[in-house]
Write a protein that holds these residues in place. Structure first.
Motif, PDB file in Angstrom:
ATOM      1  N   GLU A   8       1.005  -1.349   0.077  1.00 54.73           N
ATOM      2  CA  GLU A   8       0.089   0.188  -0.158  1.00 54.73           C
ATOM      3  C   GLU A   8       0.988   1.200  -0.031  1.00 54.73           C
ATOM      4  OE1 GLU A   8      -3.278   0.133  -0.183  1.00 54.73           O
ATOM      5  OE2 GLU A   8      -3.301   2.455   0.345  1.00 54.73           O
TER       6      GLU A   8
ATOM      7  N   LYS B  99      -5.515   6.069  -7.473  1.00 56.68           N
ATOM      8  CA  LYS B  99      -5.678   4.420  -7.330  1.00 56.68           C
ATOM      9  C   LYS B  99      -6.927   4.002  -8.317  1.00 56.68           C
ATOM     10  CE  LYS B  99      -5.045   3.583  -2.442  1.00 56.68           C
ATOM     11  NZ  LYS B  99      -4.502   2.583  -2.394  1.00 56.68           N
ATOM     12  N   GLU B 103      -9.028  -0.458  -6.884  1.00 53.48           N
ATOM     13  CA  GLU B 103      -8.323  -0.317  -5.713  1.00 53.48           C
ATOM     14  C   GLU B 103      -9.216   0.775  -4.838  1.00 53.48           C
ATOM     15  OE1 GLU B 103      -3.970  -1.008  -7.816  1.00 53.48           O
ATOM     16  OE2 GLU B 103      -5.012   1.222  -7.703  1.00 53.48           O
ATOM     17  N   LEU B 107     -10.603  -0.102  -1.081  1.00 57.28           N
ATOM     18  CA  LEU B 107      -9.835   0.600   0.150  1.00 57.28           C
ATOM     19  C   LEU B 107     -10.539   0.212   1.553  1.00 57.28           C
ATOM     20  CD1 LEU B 107      -7.632   2.210   0.797  1.00 57.28           C
ATOM     21  CD2 LEU B 107      -8.805   4.114   0.447  1.00 57.28           C
ATOM     22  N   TYR B 110      -9.288  -2.690   3.331  1.00 57.71           N
ATOM     23  CA  TYR B 110      -7.861  -2.369   3.816  1.00 57.71           C
ATOM     24  C   TYR B 110      -7.567  -2.108   5.366  1.00 57.71           C
ATOM     25  CZ  TYR B 110      -3.012  -0.688   4.544  1.00 57.71           C
ATOM     26  OH  TYR B 110      -1.858  -0.545   4.903  1.00 57.71           O
ATOM     27  N   ARG B 116      -5.100  -8.682   0.418  1.00 53.39           N
ATOM     28  CA  ARG B 116      -5.589  -8.109  -0.788  1.00 53.39           C
ATOM     29  C   ARG B 116      -6.213  -8.820  -1.992  1.00 53.39           C
ATOM     30  NH1 ARG B 116      -2.934  -3.848  -3.758  1.00 53.39           N
ATOM     31  NH2 ARG B 116      -1.860  -3.398  -1.649  1.00 53.39           N
ATOM     32  N   ASN B 120      -9.626  -7.572  -3.489  1.00 56.37           N
ATOM     33  CA  ASN B 120      -9.965  -7.466  -4.969  1.00 56.37           C
ATOM     34  C   ASN B 120     -10.941  -8.191  -5.382  1.00 56.37           C
ATOM     35  OD1 ASN B 120      -7.827  -5.541  -4.899  1.00 56.37           O
ATOM     36  ND2 ASN B 120      -6.310  -6.887  -5.844  1.00 56.37           N
TER      37      ASN B 120
END
Lengths: 419, 221
Positions: A8, B99, B103, B107, B110, B116, B120
């Motif tokens: 990130e 992004k 992405e 987010l 996250y 990830r 996704n």
């Protein structure tokens, strides 16, 4: 830091390349210049130290010349010749003397003007007779082959010599061990028992040939005259005070006016060394000053960029907060970015600068590149690492304050900021 | 169910104390789609910010499902609750420009420390749902206004929130695109999500199940 967090951070940095580059360059340049300057400073110091002879650093050398004043009915312009007996006299008079030795040149003291032959090979070099204890003063001579001259050589007046590396190279070639071979000095055969390197006068002291003084005097008909007396006082003795008393005593012995400052010459290596060391301490201080200035510029640069960067990102931070980022995560993200950039850039700066210094050293060794009074530039890696850590910490702190402020701002207000 | 009782909110602006919400009472059922309307300065955005835990209130009581939201809710707690229970859609989209669509949508996950790959995968599904399955790699500047808003809706849904709060979601869109975006909201509503839309457009309000009208810091109806 998890791989995901690292990804990130890397992603954000990669997307803001100019900002990242500017931060990185500040750190890189600060470390690069500091290490380079410190390395150059050390190189200069090493270079000067190499040009010192291999004599004991506290040694004093006394030589004689013509008188400049008449004294006790004797005219001025009289040639003074030091005698071997002066050595014994001084040794008995001064308990402060640790080592005392005599030296007599065959030709000029400073010119390589004696014709030396080995078979078909020949060259002109300095030849000196070296009295007892002489090699205790030349204690830092580096012997590539064989040994030093010793007390037995002197006592037995052996016709043996030690030659400097440049003499050996000229007469025998680079790699050949000449120990046991006979060379001719002005037609007189002598046997080589040692090959030395002396760094004095940037290595030119390795163009010398030394022979035991007793054999030298006999062989070349030199009598008891000597060119120089070398004195090394005991530890803690004041060289200046001792040298004044020694000169006073010798003037008295050789009927030289006490006011005559040219008849006897004194070369005090300790004083010379100290003067050069002081000069280099000054240069070193200056280089530190410039290096730290560059580092400070780097620090100010990082701080500014971090502040601007966080300000620029206020809206982004607001969006991230609205999406659920906690203040700690915001601070963590920004700090991770600045730490990663400063660490990588600092590391690159460190590696490149150390690499550049290494390249110079490699070129010195491999292709014989040499700059006068500059040798083996190197840097204390601990200092470089501390400098890097300081930069990284400053980068972190510089990022911490604005990111902490940004993390506290309400997401609504943050999102109102113009993108 | 979401309920607000006697909510008051003051702001201080240029050393003047403004009383923006003056005892707001309202309740929204789970799965309901409501709109909040009101003239400029009526307090509708403030109300939405309080509902979305982007701002605190001064007095009253706020119940978000089983969770009582206190007046002095800490930012850390608010961030956690926002992340778990609330999805936001803003008039200006608020996508991160550096992004990609995928992405941006991923987010919020996250911050829930979801890996990830899983992030996704879910983001792709949601982009499919809002009709942007082919645009996952596009950056925001490569998308039209309507597409950006659909990305924002997908992002609001990715944490499977209890409710979606939309502040003037069609304010920056033309009428054709507005219809597209409203169709997506209705689709989302059909999945059982609570949707609260702040708007000043009657057309939009009419497409919701209930209209809450704010006037001078109070619910008029």
């Amino acid at each position: 830091m998890s791989l995901d967090a690292l990804q990130e951070v890397w992603f954000t940095l990669n997307q803001n390349r100019l900002r990242t580059f500017l931060t990185a360059f500040g750190v890189f340049w600060g470390i690069f210049m500091l290490v380079l300057l410190l390395g150059v400073g050390q190189g200069l110091k090493n270079g000067i130290e190499q040009s010192f002879s291999s004599d004991v650093r506290t040694s004093m050398w006394i030589s004689s010349n013509k008188t400049s004043l008449p004294y006790r009915g004797l005219p001025q312009g009289r040639h003074i010749k030091l005698q071997e007996s002066d050595v014994d006299f001084l040794k008995n008079q001064f308990t402060e003397i640790n080592i005392i030795a005599a030296e007599e040149p065959l030709g000029s003291n400073f010119r390589a003007d004696i014709y030396i032959t080995y078979g078909q090979q020949s060259g002109s070099f300095s030849v000196l007779g070296a009295g007892a204890n002489y090699f205790k003063i030349k204690k830092n001579q580096n012997y590539h082959y064989g040994r030093r001259l010793n007390d037995f050589d002197e006592a037995d007046a052996r016709k043996v010599v030690v030659v400097g590396t440049k003499v050996a190279e000229r007469l025998f070639g680079n790699e050949y061990n000449p120990i046991g071979h006979q060379i001719a000095i002005n037609g007189v055969s002598v046997k080589i028992v040692g090959v030395f390197y002396d760094s004095g006068w940037e290595g030119r002291m390795s163009e010398r040939i030394y022979m035991p003084l007793a054999a030298f005097q006999k062989t070349f008909g030199k009598g008891q005259n000597i060119g120089s007396i070398a004195v090394v006082p005991h530890n803690g003795v004041d060289n200046i005070a001792l040298s004044e008393r020694i000169l006073g005593m010798l003037k008295e012995r050789h009927k030289i006016s006490p006011q005559d400052n040219t008849a006897l010459r004194l070369f005090d290596l300790a004083k010379e060394t100290e003067e050069i060391n002081n000069t280099f301490a000054g240069i070193g201080l200056f280089l530190w000053f410039v290096g730290l200035g560059t580092l400070m510029a780097g620090i100010v640069g990082i701080s500014n960029i971090m502040i601007i960067s966080v300000k620029e990102r206020t809206r982004e931070i607001g969006i991230r907060k609205a999406l659920g980022a906690r203040p700690r995560q915001i601070i963590y993200t920004i700090l991770s970015e600045s730490l990663l950039v400063t660490l990588i850039a600092g590391y690159v700066g460190l590696v490149l600068s150390v690499g550049l210094l290494g390249l110079y050293n490699w070129m010195t060794n491999e292709i014989g590149l040499e700059l006068p009074y500059f040798s083996h530039p190197e840097v204390d890696i601990h200092i470089a690492i501390v400098a890097l850590l300081v930069l990284v910490c400053v980068g972190a702190v510089a990022g911490l304050v604005p990111s902490w402020q940004a993390a506290r701002i309400s997401p609504i207000e943050a999102m109102r900021e113009e993108a | 169910m979401i309920s607000l009782e006697g909510i008051h909110k003051h702001y201080t602006s240029d050393s003047r104390r403004l009383h923006v919400l003056k005892g707001v009472n309202l309740s929204i059922d789970d799965g309901e789609m409501v709109s909040i309307m009101g003239s400029s300065g009526s307090g509708k955005s403030t109300l939405l910010n309080i509902l979305g835990l982007l701002d605190t209130y001064d007095q009253g009581a706020y119940q978000l499902g089983d969770t009582a939201i206190s007046a002095g809710l800490s930012e850390v707690k608010a961030a956690q609750l926002r992340n778990r229970f609330i999805g936001f859609v803003f008039q200006s989209f608020n996508l991160l420009p550096f992004k990609s669509a995928l992405e941006n949508v991923a987010l919020p996950l996250y911050y829930q420390k979801i890996g990830r790959k899983a992030r996704n995968y879910r983001a792709e599904k949601l982009l499919d749902l809002v009709g942007l399955g082919e645009r996952t790699k596009n950056m925001p500047n490569e998308l039209s206004g309507g597409q950006k808003q659909r990305v924002a809706i997908a992002r609001a849904l990715i944490t499977d929130p209890r409710m979606v709060l939309a502040d003037e979601p069609t304010g920056a869109l033309d009428s054709a695109t507005t219809d597209d975006v409203m169709a997506v909201f209705k689709e989302v509503h059909r999945t059982g999500k609570t949707i609260v839309i702040v708007t000043h457009e009657h057309d939009i309000a009419e497409q919701t199940e209930r209209l809450i009208l704010l006037k001078d810091g109070q619910v008029e109806r």
